[in-house]
Enzyme design. Structure first.
Site, PDB file in Angstrom:
ATOM      1  N   CYS A 158      14.746  13.265  -5.438  1.00  0.00           N
ATOM      2  CA  CYS A 158      14.325  12.119  -4.624  1.00  0.00           C
ATOM      3  C   CYS A 158      15.346  10.993  -4.668  1.00  0.00           C
ATOM      4  CB  CYS A 158      12.926  11.645  -4.995  1.00  0.00           C
ATOM      5  SG  CYS A 158      12.728  10.958  -6.628  1.00  0.00           S
TER       6      CYS A 158
ATOM      7  N   CYS B   7      17.622  13.243 -10.049  1.00  0.00           N
ATOM      8  CA  CYS B   7      16.531  13.967  -9.385  1.00  0.00           C
ATOM      9  C   CYS B   7      16.752  14.055  -7.878  1.00  0.00           C
ATOM     10  CB  CYS B   7      15.194  13.313  -9.702  1.00  0.00           C
ATOM     11  SG  CYS B   7      14.949  11.754  -8.867  1.00  0.00           S
TER      12      CYS B   7
END
Length: 136
Positions: free
Chosen positions: A48, A46
């Site tokens: 993040c 992902c």
């Protein structure tokens, strides 16, 4: 499962600074059985993880006190190892990315995804450094 060529550079973000990859339940159990402190990073594909978690974990190691052992498992790839690591992170629900600091096999500090997502890598690193200063 994600293709190996996709996750290779994401793995290397951590292994290039000394994180040991764990791929099996046995490897996780052995890592957490070691004396001292162990940082476990549950890596992820992902955004993040790329923008916040991995840079924060790397930067956190620039500290006088740091974990004796640094290891990583990869969500969506190392299913067995991730499940084994998460079993030691109870009562926290599974999330990725996340980071957990263990001392002599006991969970002493946890950063869940909601502590990582939307926060700068520097803030994540400072959070980890504070934990290192307390437990390492």
């Amino acid at each position: 499962m994600y293709p190996a060529e996709l996750v290779k550079p994401m793995r290397e973000d951590l292994t290039n600074v000394g994180f040991e990859e764990l791929h099996t339940t046995e490897a996780v159990e052995n890592a957490l059985a070691k004396e001292g402190t162990t940082l476990v990073v549950v890596n992820s594909v992902c955004g993040c993880a790329a923008a916040n978690a991995r840079p924060g974990a790397r930067t956190s190691l620039d500290n006088a006190k740091k974990p004796d052992h640094i290891v990583t498992v990869f969500a969506g790839v190392d299913k067995e190892a991730v499940n084994a690591a998460r079993a030691h992170m109870v009562p926290f629900p599974p999330s990725s990315p996340c980071m957990a600091l263990f001392k002599d096999g006991e969970l002493v500090h946890m950063l869940e995804r909601h502590h990582i997502e939307g926060r700068p890598a520097e803030l994540i690193a400072e959070n980890l450094k504070d934990a290192y200063n307390e437990y390492c």
